[in-house]
Design an enzyme around this catalytic site. Structure first.
Site, PDB file in Angstrom:
ATOM      1  N   LYS A 187       0.831  -1.209   0.000  1.00 13.79           N
ATOM      2  CA  LYS A 187       0.000   0.000   0.000  1.00 13.79           C
ATOM      3  C   LYS A 187       0.866   1.261   0.000  1.00 13.79           C
ATOM      4  O   LYS A 187       2.087   1.187   0.061  1.00 13.79           O
ATOM      5  CB  LYS A 187      -0.948  -0.031   1.207  1.00 13.79           C
ATOM      6  CG  LYS A 187      -1.887  -1.240   1.208  1.00 13.79           C
ATOM      7  CD  LYS A 187      -2.741  -1.307  -0.037  1.00 13.79           C
ATOM      8  CE  LYS A 187      -3.878  -2.318   0.081  1.00 13.79           C
ATOM      9  NZ  LYS A 187      -3.431  -3.726   0.153  1.00 13.79           N
TER      10      LYS A 187
HETATM   11  C1  LIG Z   1      -9.814  -3.080  -1.408  1.00 16.25           C
HETATM   12  C2  LIG Z   1      -9.169  -3.730  -0.229  1.00 16.25           C
HETATM   13  N1  LIG Z   1      -9.839  -3.802   0.920  1.00 16.25           N
HETATM   14  C3  LIG Z   1      -9.315  -4.363   2.024  1.00 16.25           C
HETATM   15  C4  LIG Z   1      -8.055  -4.921   2.000  1.00 16.25           C
HETATM   16  C5  LIG Z   1      -7.524  -5.572   3.218  1.00 16.25           C
HETATM   17  O1  LIG Z   1      -6.384  -4.912   3.713  1.00 16.25           O
HETATM   18  P1  LIG Z   1      -5.437  -5.614   4.773  1.00 16.25           P
HETATM   19  O2  LIG Z   1      -4.504  -6.493   4.016  1.00 16.25           O
HETATM   20  O3  LIG Z   1      -4.717  -4.468   5.440  1.00 16.25           O
HETATM   21  O4  LIG Z   1      -6.284  -6.353   5.725  1.00 16.25           O
HETATM   22  C6  LIG Z   1      -7.311  -4.872   0.832  1.00 16.25           C
HETATM   23  C7  LIG Z   1      -5.972  -5.453   0.787  1.00 16.25           C
HETATM   24  O5  LIG Z   1      -5.334  -5.615  -0.207  1.00 16.25           O
HETATM   25  C8  LIG Z   1      -7.884  -4.275  -0.320  1.00 16.25           C
HETATM   26  O6  LIG Z   1      -7.214  -4.230  -1.477  1.00 16.25           O
END
Ligand SMILES: Cc1ncc(COP(=O)(O)O)c(C=O)c1O
Length: 388
Positions: A187
């Site tokens: 990210k």
């Molecule tokens: C659109 C979206 N929502 C939620 C998430 C979840 O993030 P995390 O990996 O921090 O739990 C991601 C992770 O890639 C994502 O791309």
């Protein structure tokens, strides 16, 4: 060892400064490595960067979506509207929080939910909307919030891709209801794993402050310290979703670099757009017509299988054979067996998302990527297509 010309170029790589690394080491040496003062400081920094009253640091964006949705107290049959063009976590957390994910197709010329179609999907059981700012392009929030205010619906923005994105002059997180950021290593800023909920809702913030850590009242994480109390009360059944100081140590140095990171991502994205403009093999990501600044989390064009002479997966394999990493963000969520089996979704239900799902490729894009790295990607693509 391969020289740099031949080294594998990943599609993403975090940029961690020596100061960030030293901060993690200092945290390790401090004797306090889990939730503590660095998390507090990071939350303060987030609040101030975003311009929001509440920021709660967590172990992931998935945890943030789960807690924000769990706070809605969904009853069986309650519906939450979201987009099929997202990561599974968006839908999974709706289901785990007791809701039914109701999908709305994306815009004709973009990757975000088609706000114009949301109203028709609202039923008496609808409780919330989870718009996803895909690749860091802000969803058209003004008409969405107009609708949700009229209908008294909550909005939990899946802003996993969108820290630093700006909609009509306002940073994502600085207005609206609730936003969830991700600090996963791919990210725009990272804490290793990590995430945060941003909200204007004091009650939700208080609720998440409890549910992220076992439902303990008070600053119970501090109970082993000199100032802490050995006692605590459990006032709700909570989860274990707290962020550690080791993670926040990274975040404290990532956040001040975010604007520079986005500036570099933007330069690279603009350079891709310029260089690839006339390639029949690519349909480049379209920018929404409203005023915005994308966070450029991803540069993800669509491959045209006919013009390219190959499908997306073959293209990715060819690039890998040339030592260049690419990625898929994402296959449309309703095509996964769980969502088909449980909710009856089928291929054909969301044709726009499916077209994207089959063709989308994330090309390498990260702040430390050089112009020469990018030229290598472009030359490799030219070679792949020339040999097709
Ligand atoms: C659109 C979206 N929502 C939620 C998430 C979840 O993030 P995390 O990996 O921090 O739990 C991601 C992770 O890639 C994502 O791309």
């Amino acid at each position: 060892m391969a020289d740099s010309e031949e080294a594998f170029l990943p599609f993403s790589r975090p940029t961690l400064s020596e100061e960030a690394i030293a901060e993690v080491v200092a945290c390790l040496r401090s004797g306090w490595i889990t939730t503590g003062p660095r998390v507090k400081q990071f939350e303060e920094a987030l609040r101030s960067y975003v311009g929001a009253p509440y920021a709660l640091a967590l172990s992931s964006a998935t945890a943030g979506l789960h807690l924000a949705l769990a706070a809605l107290g969904l009853m069986p049959g309650d519906e939450v509207i979201t987009s099929p063009m997202t990561f599974a976590a968006t839908l999974n957390t709706i289901v785990i929080a007791g809701g039914r994910p109701v999908l709305v197709d994306v815009e004709a010329d973009g990757y975000n939910i088609d706000v114009a179609q949301v109203e028709a999907a609202i039923t008496p059981r609808t409780r919330a909307i989870v718009p996803v700012h895909f690749a860091g392009v802000p969803v058209d929030l003004d008409p969405l919030y107009k609708l949700t205010r009229e209908r008294n619906l909550r909005v939990i923005e899946d802003a996993a891709h969108a820290i630093g994105a700006v909609y009509k002059g306002r940073r994502i997180g600085s207005f609206g209801d609730t936003q969830v950021f991700s600090f996963h290593p791919n990210k725009n800023i990272t804490t290793g794993e990590g995430g945060a909920v941003i909200t204007t809702d004091e009650r939700l913030a208080a609720d998440i402050a409890l549910t992220r850590f076992h439902g303990m009242d008070r600053e119970a994480w501090n109970r082993f310290g000199k100032q802490g109390s050995a006692h605590y009360e459990i006032v709700a059944p909570g989860f274990k979703y707290n962020m550690m100081d080791m993670q926040a140590a990274l975040g404290l140095h990532q956040l001040p670099a975010l604007e520079d990171f986005i500036a570099r991502r933007t330069m690279l994205a603009e350079r891709y757009k310029e260089r690839l403009a006339d390639w029949p093999q690519w349909q480049l990501p379209a920018a929404p017509r409203y005023d915005h600044r994308p966070a450029w989390h991803l540069f993800a064009p669509l491959i045209d299988p006919e013009a390219a002479g190959m499908d997306r997966d073959r293209f990715m394999a060819e690039m890998k054979a040339r030592n260049i990493g690419t990625a898929i963000h994402y296959r449309a969520a309703h095509l996964y067996p769980y969502y088909q089996d449980r909710y009856g979704y089928r291929a054909g239900d969301f044709p726009r998302a499916e077209r994207i799902s089959e063709r989308i490729v994330s090309l390498p894009l990260f702040p430390a990527m050089t112009d020469a790295d990018q030229d290598r990607v472009i030359a490799a693509m030219a070679d792949v297509f020339a040999k097709a």
